[in-house]
Design a protein around this motif. Structure first.
Motif, short mmCIF file in Angstrom:
data_model
loop_
_atom_site.label_atom_id
_atom_site.label_comp_id
_atom_site.label_asym_id
_atom_site.label_seq_id
_atom_site.Cartn_x
_atom_site.Cartn_y
_atom_site.Cartn_z
N GLU A 6 0.80 -1.21 0.00
CA GLU A 6 0.00 0.00 0.00
C GLU A 6 0.84 1.28 0.00
O GLU A 6 0.41 2.31 -0.46
CB GLU A 6 -0.95 0.00 1.20
N LYS A 7 2.07 1.21 0.54
CA LYS A 7 2.87 2.41 0.68
C LYS A 7 3.94 2.54 -0.41
O LYS A 7 4.80 3.41 -0.32
CB LYS A 7 3.55 2.43 2.06
N LYS A 8 3.88 1.72 -1.40
CA LYS A 8 4.91 1.76 -2.45
C LYS A 8 4.47 2.65 -3.61
O LYS A 8 3.29 2.92 -3.82
CB LYS A 8 5.22 0.35 -2.92
N THR A 9 5.48 3.06 -4.37
CA THR A 9 5.26 3.95 -5.51
C THR A 9 5.63 3.24 -6.79
O THR A 9 6.71 2.65 -6.89
CB THR A 9 6.12 5.23 -5.37
N ALA A 10 4.75 3.30 -7.77
CA ALA A 10 5.00 2.71 -9.08
C ALA A 10 5.03 3.81 -10.14
O ALA A 10 4.11 4.62 -10.22
CB ALA A 10 3.92 1.69 -9.43
N LEU A 11 6.09 3.82 -10.93
CA LEU A 11 6.19 4.72 -12.07
C LEU A 11 5.93 3.90 -13.32
O LEU A 11 6.62 2.91 -13.57
CB LEU A 11 7.58 5.36 -12.12
N GLY A 66 9.54 10.03 -2.05
CA GLY A 66 10.70 9.43 -1.42
C GLY A 66 11.43 8.40 -2.26
O GLY A 66 12.45 7.87 -1.84
N GLY A 67 10.91 8.12 -3.45
CA GLY A 67 11.58 7.16 -4.33
C GLY A 67 10.59 6.40 -5.19
O GLY A 67 9.38 6.54 -5.05
N VAL A 68 11.14 5.61 -6.08
CA VAL A 68 10.35 4.74 -6.96
C VAL A 68 10.64 3.30 -6.58
O VAL A 68 11.80 2.87 -6.62
CB VAL A 68 10.70 4.99 -8.45
N ASP A 69 9.62 2.58 -6.18
CA ASP A 69 9.79 1.18 -5.78
C ASP A 69 9.62 0.23 -6.96
O ASP A 69 10.28 -0.80 -7.05
CB ASP A 69 8.77 0.82 -4.70
N VAL A 70 8.68 0.58 -7.85
CA VAL A 70 8.37 -0.27 -9.00
C VAL A 70 8.44 0.59 -10.26
O VAL A 70 7.74 1.60 -10.36
CB VAL A 70 6.96 -0.89 -8.88
N LEU A 71 9.29 0.20 -11.19
CA LEU A 71 9.40 0.89 -12.47
C LEU A 71 8.86 -0.03 -13.55
O LEU A 71 9.34 -1.16 -13.72
CB LEU A 71 10.86 1.24 -12.78
N ILE A 72 7.86 0.46 -14.27
CA ILE A 72 7.26 -0.33 -15.35
C ILE A 72 7.46 0.41 -16.66
O ILE A 72 6.85 1.46 -16.91
CB ILE A 72 5.76 -0.61 -15.09
N ASN A 73 8.34 -0.12 -17.48
CA ASN A 73 8.64 0.48 -18.79
C ASN A 73 7.66 -0.10 -19.81
O ASN A 73 7.82 -1.22 -20.28
CB ASN A 73 10.08 0.18 -19.18
#
Length: 257
Positions: A2-7, A79-86
């Motif tokens: 729930e607290k993670k960031t996805a780009l 605070g950052g990117v946890d998951v990067l989806i290209n």
């Protein structure tokens, strides 16, 4: 989760939008990206629907500086990117002798080189946190070739190879990297191919879909965007901590032949 960031690049339409919605449903903070004129509105509406924090960036995949800035904005805000989806990608179909050089450059730039710049930008923070999930949306054309798609096939093969390399480099730091390799998905990109093939072969579009577009798939159906989104969710989860360096086909049996 729930607290993670996805780009997610290319996340205001097609496969990317479906992935963004799936991650939003799980409470991820989302960094949306797209070049649509109403992209910011699409992002805001989805974020409001699922009550998540979000950012929208119109960063052009062909601008390394804009890609770095997008990562910096995400880092400053979340605070950052946890998951990067290209995911962002384009296509052009033509015989190699007639393939426009500017199309080759654009396809390689958007489908492959942009992934390199974004991975490079998020890598230091993922190493520091000893956690990261990189998910590259490749294609069945990252595993197989088709005529008249030289740039796309080259880019997607390159993306699969890049995925394997960063999986090895990321393994000591809790960073996984995997490629999803879909068969045909009914996106605007594929709709254009259907239209062009129908015109070229003088056939109804439904016949083109069955006999031309889906000819190599054992299951003569488009891959649902929801299936790709659910696979991406799994790859982003703690359950996939030891799954890395894989090129995962979700292609209606294309790769079984």
């Amino acid at each position: 989760m729930e607290k993670k960031t996805a780009l997610i690049t290319g996340s205001t339409s097609g496969i990317g939008l479906a992935i963004a919605e799936a991650f939003a449903q799980k409470g991820f903070r989302i960094v949306f990206n797209g070049l649509e004129e109403n992209g910011a509105d699409i992002a805001a509406q989805l974020a409001q629907k699922h009550q998540i924090e979000f950012l929208f960036s119109g960063a052009n995949m062909l601008s390394p500086a804009a890609l770095r800035q997008m990562v910096q904005e995400a880092t400053d805000r979340f605070g950052g990117v946890d998951v990067l989806i290209n995911n962002a990608g384009i296509q052009h179909v033509a015989p190699v002798e007639a393939f426009p050089e500017e199309k080759w450059d654009a396809i390689l730039g958007i489908n492959l080189t942009a992934a390199f710049h974004l991975v490079k930008a998020v890598w230091p923070q993922m190493k520091t946190r000893r956690f990261g999930r990189i998910i590259n949306i490749a294609s069945a054309h990252g595993l197989f070739a088709s005529e008249f798609k030289s740039a796309y096939v080259a880019a997607k093969h390159g993306l699969v190879g890049f995925t394997k390399t960063i999986a090895l480099e990321g393994a000591p730091y809790g960073i996984t990297a995997n490629a999803i390799c879909p068969g045909y998905v009914r996106t605007p990109l594929v709709e254009k191919q259907v239209f062009d093939q129908a015109q070229a072969h003088h056939l109804p579009e439904e016949e083109v879909i069955r006999k031309v577009i889906l000819a190599k798939q054992a299951i003569k159906e488009f891959v649902p965007v929801a299936a790709i989104a659910e696979l991406a969710l799994f790859l982003a989860s703690e359950h996939a901590a030891t799954l890395t360096g894989a090129a995962l086909p979700i292609d209606g049996g294309w790769s079984a032949q």
